[in-house]
Scaffold this motif. Structure first.
Motif, PDB file in Angstrom:
ATOM      1  N   THR A 125       0.735  -1.174   0.074  1.00 12.26           N
ATOM      2  CA  THR A 125      -0.096  -0.045   0.013  1.00 12.26           C
ATOM      3  C   THR A 125       0.863   1.331   0.232  1.00 12.26           C
ATOM      4  O   THR A 125       1.982   1.167   0.667  1.00 12.26           O
ATOM      5  N   ILE A 126       0.425   2.241  -0.597  1.00 12.91           N
ATOM      6  CA  ILE A 126       1.128   3.733  -0.689  1.00 12.91           C
ATOM      7  C   ILE A 126       0.145   4.666   0.024  1.00 12.91           C
ATOM      8  O   ILE A 126      -0.821   4.775  -0.330  1.00 12.91           O
ATOM      9  N   LEU A 127       0.777   5.408   1.038  1.00 14.89           N
ATOM     10  CA  LEU A 127      -0.114   6.038   1.697  1.00 14.89           C
ATOM     11  C   LEU A 127       0.103   7.678   1.429  1.00 14.89           C
ATOM     12  O   LEU A 127       1.379   8.084   1.600  1.00 14.89           O
ATOM     13  N   ARG A 128      -0.760   8.330   0.689  1.00 18.34           N
ATOM     14  CA  ARG A 128      -0.438   9.589   0.132  1.00 18.34           C
ATOM     15  C   ARG A 128      -1.631  10.574   1.141  1.00 18.34           C
ATOM     16  O   ARG A 128      -2.727  10.454   1.030  1.00 18.34           O
ATOM     17  N   ASN A 129      -0.660  11.583   1.638  1.00 18.67           N
ATOM     18  CA  ASN A 129      -1.437  12.577   2.225  1.00 18.67           C
ATOM     19  C   ASN A 129      -0.546  13.819   2.326  1.00 18.67           C
ATOM     20  O   ASN A 129      -1.169  15.038   2.249  1.00 18.67           O
ATOM     21  N   HIS A 130       0.693  13.662   2.804  1.00 16.92           N
ATOM     22  CA  HIS A 130       1.635  14.821   3.042  1.00 16.92           C
ATOM     23  C   HIS A 130       2.119  15.387   1.770  1.00 16.92           C
ATOM     24  O   HIS A 130       1.937  14.988   0.667  1.00 16.92           O
ATOM     25  N   THR A 131       2.133  16.797   2.009  1.00 15.29           N
ATOM     26  CA  THR A 131       2.357  17.642   1.060  1.00 15.29           C
ATOM     27  C   THR A 131       3.851  18.194   1.054  1.00 15.29           C
ATOM     28  O   THR A 131       4.390  18.893   0.352  1.00 15.29           O
ATOM     29  N   GLY A 132       4.929  17.272   1.896  1.00 11.83           N
ATOM     30  CA  GLY A 132       6.091  17.530   2.053  1.00 11.83           C
ATOM     31  C   GLY A 132       6.899  16.269   2.334  1.00 11.83           C
ATOM     32  O   GLY A 132       6.359  15.259   2.552  1.00 11.83           O
ATOM     33  N   ASP A 133       8.228  16.254   2.492  1.00 12.10           N
ATOM     34  CA  ASP A 133       9.106  15.045   2.817  1.00 12.10           C
ATOM     35  C   ASP A 133       8.599  14.611   3.949  1.00 12.10           C
ATOM     36  O   ASP A 133       8.311  15.138   5.027  1.00 12.10           O
ATOM     37  N   VAL A 134       8.526  13.182   3.986  1.00 13.21           N
ATOM     38  CA  VAL A 134       8.078  12.602   5.202  1.00 13.21           C
ATOM     39  C   VAL A 134       9.504  12.171   5.980  1.00 13.21           C
ATOM     40  O   VAL A 134      10.361  11.491   5.438  1.00 13.21           O
ATOM     41  N   MET A 135       9.308  12.654   7.198  1.00 12.94           N
ATOM     42  CA  MET A 135      10.675  12.498   8.030  1.00 12.94           C
ATOM     43  C   MET A 135      10.771  11.432   8.753  1.00 12.94           C
ATOM     44  O   MET A 135      11.716  10.694   9.327  1.00 12.94           O
ATOM     45  N   ASP A 136       9.647  10.764   9.446  1.00  8.95           N
ATOM     46  CA  ASP A 136       9.753   9.712  10.468  1.00  8.95           C
ATOM     47  C   ASP A 136       8.298   8.904  10.513  1.00  8.95           C
ATOM     48  O   ASP A 136       7.357   9.606   9.926  1.00  8.95           O
ATOM     49  N   VAL A 137       8.400   7.581  10.669  1.00  3.22           N
ATOM     50  CA  VAL A 137       7.041   6.870  10.753  1.00  3.22           C
ATOM     51  C   VAL A 137       7.127   5.885  12.134  1.00  3.22           C
ATOM     52  O   VAL A 137       8.250   5.768  12.401  1.00  3.22           O
ATOM     53  N   ALA A 138       6.009   5.757  12.600  1.00  2.00           N
ATOM     54  CA  ALA A 138       6.355   4.911  13.811  1.00  2.00           C
ATOM     55  C   ALA A 138       4.890   4.239  13.720  1.00  2.00           C
ATOM     56  O   ALA A 138       3.821   4.660  13.665  1.00  2.00           O
ATOM     57  N   TRP A 139       5.026   2.922  14.312  1.00  2.00           N
ATOM     58  CA  TRP A 139       3.930   1.936  14.500  1.00  2.00           C
ATOM     59  C   TRP A 139       3.364   1.992  16.105  1.00  2.00           C
ATOM     60  O   TRP A 139       4.253   2.057  16.845  1.00  2.00           O
ATOM     61  N   SER A 140       2.084   2.011  16.281  1.00  2.00           N
ATOM     62  CA  SER A 140       1.538   2.090  17.667  1.00  2.00           C
ATOM     63  C   SER A 140       1.789   0.937  18.219  1.00  2.00           C
ATOM     64  O   SER A 140       1.832  -0.345  17.608  1.00  2.00           O
ATOM     65  N   TRP A 158      -2.670   6.698  10.482  1.00  2.00           N
ATOM     66  CA  TRP A 158      -3.356   5.980   9.343  1.00  2.00           C
ATOM     67  C   TRP A 158      -3.776   4.724  10.138  1.00  2.00           C
ATOM     68  O   TRP A 158      -3.156   4.250  11.223  1.00  2.00           O
ATOM     69  N   ASN A 159      -5.071   4.291   9.795  1.00  2.00           N
ATOM     70  CA  ASN A 159      -5.545   2.808  10.441  1.00  2.00           C
ATOM     71  C   ASN A 159      -4.919   1.838   9.830  1.00  2.00           C
ATOM     72  O   ASN A 159      -4.999   1.484   8.709  1.00  2.00           O
ATOM     73  N   ALA A 160      -3.897   1.249  10.759  1.00  2.00           N
ATOM     74  CA  ALA A 160      -3.055   0.201  10.153  1.00  2.00           C
ATOM     75  C   ALA A 160      -3.853  -1.219   9.910  1.00  2.00           C
ATOM     76  O   ALA A 160      -3.425  -2.033   9.427  1.00  2.00           O
ATOM     77  N   ARG A 161      -5.069  -1.265  10.348  1.00  2.00           N
ATOM     78  CA  ARG A 161      -5.801  -2.663  10.024  1.00  2.00           C
ATOM     79  C   ARG A 161      -6.518  -2.221   8.933  1.00  2.00           C
ATOM     80  O   ARG A 161      -7.291  -3.242   8.349  1.00  2.00           O
ATOM     81  N   LYS A 162      -6.723  -1.164   8.479  1.00  2.00           N
ATOM     82  CA  LYS A 162      -7.470  -1.054   7.171  1.00  2.00           C
ATOM     83  C   LYS A 162      -6.730   0.145   6.193  1.00  2.00           C
ATOM     84  O   LYS A 162      -7.192   1.150   5.986  1.00  2.00           O
ATOM     85  N   PHE A 163      -5.567  -0.232   5.627  1.00  2.00           N
ATOM     86  CA  PHE A 163      -4.738   0.571   4.728  1.00  2.00           C
ATOM     87  C   PHE A 163      -5.704   1.064   3.702  1.00  2.00           C
ATOM     88  O   PHE A 163      -6.184  -0.097   3.283  1.00  2.00           O
ATOM     89  N   PRO A 164      -5.392   2.037   2.733  1.00  2.00           N
ATOM     90  CA  PRO A 164      -5.063   3.289   3.390  1.00  2.00           C
ATOM     91  C   PRO A 164      -5.768   4.261   3.987  1.00  2.00           C
ATOM     92  O   PRO A 164      -5.682   5.493   3.694  1.00  2.00           O
ATOM     93  N   GLU A 165      -6.713   3.637   4.943  1.00  2.00           N
ATOM     94  CA  GLU A 165      -7.694   4.700   5.723  1.00  2.00           C
ATOM     95  C   GLU A 165      -7.114   5.588   6.401  1.00  2.00           C
ATOM     96  O   GLU A 165      -6.027   5.298   7.256  1.00  2.00           O
ATOM     97  N   MET A 166      -7.228   6.728   6.502  1.00  2.00           N
ATOM     98  CA  MET A 166      -6.553   8.007   7.219  1.00  2.00           C
ATOM     99  C   MET A 166      -7.491   8.136   8.412  1.00  2.00           C
ATOM    100  O   MET A 166      -8.825   8.141   8.257  1.00  2.00           O
ATOM    101  N   VAL A 167      -6.991   7.994   9.870  1.00  2.00           N
ATOM    102  CA  VAL A 167      -7.698   8.275  11.002  1.00  2.00           C
ATOM    103  C   VAL A 167      -7.707   9.819  11.171  1.00  2.00           C
ATOM    104  O   VAL A 167      -8.902  10.480  11.459  1.00  2.00           O
TER     105      VAL A 167
END
Length: 1018
Positions: A125-140, A158-167
């Motif tokens: 899956t590709i998650l698109r929403n940011h309008t600038g460079d993505v600097m860090d990602v983290a799983w809860s 993002w809802n990790a159980r239903k990608f690419p849904e954004m919370v």
């Protein structure tokens, strides 16, 4: 510590911005700059860990290379379950990778065949929403959400159980967001940005909880990343790039109040990355030395622009190790192995370094269970719930009733955080005994200063228990009791206990107490601010009572609900009883006997409004002053001291001034004239005959009985007289034989005579039943409402319903339950519904169910389920109904243990959950057998609330189905509309609001609510 720089891990000399080790420790991922794109690579961990694997040609070093990102990759992170890898880059995308089924090695496009991919990872899956460079990602925690942050000043969840849904997209930073970290319990997420601020967001409603700016105000210049990290115990959050006196530091933020009093100092340039070790450690024990309780601590690695790395333990003032000039350029990312002993570090110069620590350097890691229990103690509520609450916050409420209960729940949650919480100091008894020159009061004050206190989301205070070193005084120190148990009745019991203890134990001798850590690994503490103490035994051994449980140490009457309720009336007595009952060696038998006698009389006269149940009144009036107490005139016989069976383990510690009871038949063989019944081996003690005795059998109306044996002799046979006064009206009757024991309720009176005859009279003196001939002498006699129960010396039990003139239980043998050699009956009572209950000296209580025609276990003092059950969160706010029923009487103090326990036990959450569920189901079944309607309703509501909290839909549905019953009547259904006189559908109406508190069950709620409406309108 070993240090290794595997030269083969490289992006062809280009910078590596991120590194992360797979949870199973077999591989790791790096992310950074590729030739003309971003590059993510997955490497084999084996050659890093083992020399021989590195030299072996057949073992692949690189497992996979992914060039999908269009620009530099800034961060790679594995999900906690290891199934996914998330990567974020300058192309504004977050990609989530998953391993594909094996297709065979494929070559990287345009490269020589040497670089073959061993594993296939594809972008799912590709998650698109940011309008600038993505600097860090983290799983809860539990992989519920994936968070990403960007230079567009936002954090996207993002809802990790239903990608690419954004919370949600969290806005609030005014600068480039360069780091993210989740709190290990999943309640918060923290972010750090170039706007000189660190922000903490709640996951329940995604609002900002804290905004911390002070430590960052002086920060000049920028770093490529600001990777902050949360400690595994959840107590501390450590930031990157802070300043203190114009020196670069890593700022420590305490979860409690988000205070910023501490930092890690020493790096010469800005800190870029902080990473906590996933394990919590405790000090390593030297071989052979006795384990000293030491506080758990965490380990943290800090990397900086000055190319150096430092590793800190929160238990040390200085860093454990500092490595200078590890790289040629700034450190970019750090990752620990899940075992907590290995660490990979990567740098802008395109190299990685592996550090290998030993247990001697870091300490012993706590197991996952112990870690969970620390979380459980500090943060309470089940993790499973917190993870879903946030998802539920976006659920639409479909049912107006449901909305009502949800709002009520929020209001009550706010009300709970009010100012009504007094500090622990306010309720503590003042004790000024001095120890080693320092008064206990001072010691406590100092301790209270250090108390670590946190607040849960619903506003409750949680105090992390402290460990206090042993104060070596020969005598028994009252400091052990200095922690005030929070008693259900609100009376501060220990204030009665403590003075008694300090005065009673003479300073001269090291008293060997009856407090043995009873063989139970899970001792839990009586109150959250409990003090741990070691006690000196007289043989010099330290039996360290670490956080002892009141429910385990038998002599402590402090937690017995029967005692606390009356403690207001006779404070002194109870202290006297509990102290003589085993806390101090009884040196002066005479005094102690008089204290006991004294206690008995006082106890009897004390007003007893709480216990309305006649049978219990009987037990008070009787158990304290039954004829047994004055056998042969002078000796006091220890018999039926309520609820405190004497444990074998305690016997050696208590000198026994009391003679043991010898069964009547053995002492005077000539006494029994009737042909000897087939004598069972189990002989129960019988009361001896006295010249006269009197007792009160009922409070409302007040009924007194007076027995005078052998009043007059007529034609050679001696007559005995029974006098009774009820509300001032008297009557009397004569019997041809001496009366041994009597009992009564407001309806009936029963007397047992020496010739084994039982007579039953109405409250006005009319004989109701012809004299009943018993097979063996009476051991105990109980009346309640219109039921009479007899326990004979031959260990048989009978219960009669006097109104219907029929037997409910006939000559039922106790053989089944008296299974051990030295087990005796310590207590017997009859409930208002005519259910007989027998308490044994081994702590078990049974009732005989006449419908099932069998003995059923209703309470067990040694039951580990009670110790492990934790239903504090499920208790109703007004909890009065259940404190006086027969179940509560038989379980006594044990029940409060489950309620008060601050649960320091290291039970893993899922196990504790199962124990609590099993315990609550036992309570329901016991209340049903005892036909105790009030208690059944009380436990049913607690059970329902527990099921709702834990999210067990199957059981909830079954419960609702049973309470609702069939909607249409048919001949086949065996459903009864009532249970114990309670209407099941009324009970369902009480259970529904509880279900309404959890949004997950709104469908269930609506379904049953509609059914009830239909039935009501029928």
């Amino acid at each position: 510590m070993k240090l290794l720089k595997p030269s083969w891990v490289s992006h062809n000399g280009k910078p590596i911005f991120s590194v992360d080790i797979h949870p199973d420790g077999t591989k790791f991922a790096t992310g950074g700059q590729g030739e003309d794109s971003g590059k993510v690579m997955i490497w084999n961990m084996g050659p890093v860990l083992r020399d021989e694997d590195e030299k072996n040609e057949n073992i692949p070093k690189m497992l996979c290379q992914m060039d999908n990102h269009l620009a530099c990759v800034n961060c790679v992170r594995w999900s906690n379950n290891g199934l996914y890898l998330a990567s974020g880059g300058d192309d504004k995308l977050v990609m989530v990778w998953k391993r594909a089924a094996f297709i065979g090695p494929s070559t990287v496009f345009g490269s020589s065949s040497k670089l073959a991919n061993v594993e296939q990872w594809r972008c799912v899956t590709i998650l698109r929403n940011h309008t600038g460079d993505v600097m860090d990602v983290a799983w809860s925690p539990h992989d519920v959400w994936l968070a990403s942050c960007s230079v567009d000043n936002t954090i996207v969840i993002w809802n990790a159980r239903k990608f690419p849904e954004m919370v949600i997209s969290l806005r609030g930073h005014t600068g480039l967001v360069k780091g993210l970290t989740w709190d290990p319990v999943g309640k918060y997420i923290a972010s750090q940005a170039d706007d000189h601020s660190l922000k903490v967001w709640r996951t329940v409603d995604w609002q900002m909880e804290a905004n911390i700016t002070k430590p960052f105000s002086e920060c000049g210049g920028t770093t490529h990343v600001l990777r902050l990290s949360w400690s595994p115990d959840g107590q501390y959050l450590v930031s990157a790039h802070a300043m203190n006196n114009s020196g670069p530091t890593a700022q420590i933020v305490e979860r409690d109040g988000w205070k910023t009093n501490m930092d890690f100092v020493g790096h010469r340039k800005a800190v870029t990355v902080v990473k906590f070790n996933p394990k919590i450690f405790k000090k390593k024990q030297k071989n052979g030395s006795s384990p000293k309780p030491s506080c758990p601590y965490c380990c943290c690695a800090v990397g900086s622009k000055d190319r150096s790395l430092s590793v800190w333990l929160t238990s040390l003032k200085r860093p454990l190790v500092v490595i200078h000039d590890l790289f040629d350029k700034s450190i970019m990312d750090i990752s620990w192995t899940l075992t907590g002993l290995g660490m990979l570090v990567c740098s802008m110069d395109g190299t990685v370094a592996y550090l290998d620590f030993s247990l001697d350097e870091l300490g012993d890691p706590l197991s996952e269970e112990e870690k969970n229990s620390i979380h459980q103690n500090i943060y309470g509520k089940s993790l499973a719930i917190t993870s879903t609450e946030a998802q539920l916050s976006t659920t639409i409420i479909e049912n107006p009733e449901m909305l009502k209960y949800q709002q009520e729940r929020q209001n009550s949650a706010q009300a709970n955080t009010g100012p009504g919480i007094a500090g622990p100091e306010s309720s503590a008894p003042k004790l000024n005994s001095v120890m080693n020159g320092e008064s206990l009061e001072d010691i406590r004050k100092n301790l209270l200063k250090k108390q670590v206190e946190t607040r849960t989301a619903d506003g409750r205070r949680r105090i992390t228990p402290l460990c206090i070193a042993q104060l070596d005084t020969g005598d028994f120190s009252p400091a052990l009791f200095n922690s005030v148990p929070i008693l259900p009745s609100g009376s501060s019991m220990s204030s009665h206990l403590t003075p008694q203890l300090s005065s009673d134990s003479s300073p001269g001798q090291p008293s060997s107490l009856g407090l043995r850590p009873l063989h139970d690994p899970m001792l839990t503490s009586p109150a959250p601010n409990s003090t741990a103490k070691g006690l000196e035994d007289n043989d010099g051994m330290k039996s360290t009572l670490l956080l002892t449980t009141s429910s385990k140490i038998e002599p402590m009457k402090a937690l017995d609900s029967r005692f606390t309720e009356r403690s207001k009336a006779t404070p002194g007595v109870i202290a006297a009883i509990s102290s003589t009952a085993g806390l101090t060696p009884l040196e002066r038998p005479k005094d102690s006997i008089s204290i006991l006698k004294d206690a008995k009389t006082k106890e009897e006269t004390s007003s007893d409004s709480e216990d309305k149940i006649a049978s219990i009144n009987k037990n008070l009036a009787f158990g304290k002053r039954k004829p047994e107490l004055l056998m042969d005139g002078a000796e006091v016989v220890e018999k039926k001291k309520k609820g405190r069976p004497r444990k074998d383990k305690m016997a050696p510690a208590l000198p026994q001034p009391f003679p043991q009871i010898t069964p009547l038949a053995e002492r005077e063989p000539g006494r029994v004239a009737a042909p000897p019944a087939p004598v069972a081996v189990l002989k129960l003690p019988t009361p001896s005959t006295q010249k006269a005795f009197s007792l009160q059998v009922s409070m409302e109306p007040s009924v007194f009985l007076e027995v005078e044996n052998e009043v007059s002799t007529v034609a050679g046979s001696k007559l005995s007289q029974l006098r009774c006064s009820r509300d001032g009206r008297d009557w009397n009757t004569l019997l041809p034989s001496s009366m041994v024991t009597a009992a009564g309720s407001s309806d009936v009176l029963a007397v047992a005579c020496e010739d084994r005859m039982l007579s039953v009279f109405s409250s006005c003196g009319r004989r109701l039943l012809p004299a009943i001939q018993l097979a063996t002498p009476v051991s105990a006699l109980n009346c309640s409402a219109h039921f009479v129960m007899v326990l004979t010396a031959g260990a048989t039990l009978s219960v009669w319903d006097v109104h219907k003139q029929k037997a409910l239980v006939k000559n039922e043998s106790l053989q089944a339950i008296l299974s051990g050699a030295d087990i005796t009956v310590s207590q017997s009572l009859l409930t208002q519904q005519g259910v007989p209950v027998i308490g044994l000296s081994n702590g078990k209580s049974y009732c005989f169910s006449s419908s099932l025609e069998t003995w059923t276990l209703i309470a067990d003092k040694g039951d580990s389920l009670v110790q492990g059950a934790d239903f504090r969160s499920c208790l109703p706010s007004h909890d009065a109904a259940a404190s006086s029923g027969p179940l509560a009487v038989m379980q006594g103090r044990n029940l409060n243990a489950g309620r008060l326990a601050s649960r320091l036990s290291s039970t893993p959450h899922h196990l504790q959950q199962s124990m609590t569920r099993a315990f609550l189901e036992n309570q329901l079944a016991s209340a049903l057998t005892l036909q105790s309607a009030q208690e059944y309703r009380y436990w049913l509501l607690i059970y329902a609330r527990f099921l709702v909290n834990e999210g067990s839909e199957y059981r909830l549905r079954e419960l609702c189905k049973e309470l609702l019953g069939p909607v249409h009547k048919s001949a086949a259904t065996s459903w009864e509309p009532t249970t114990l006189g309670l209407r099941k559908r009324e009970l369902l109406r009480e259970v529904l609001p509880v279900i309404g508190e959890n949004l997950r069950f709104q469908r269930l709620f609506t379904e049953y609510q509609d059914q009830l409406e239909l039935l009501r309108n029928k």
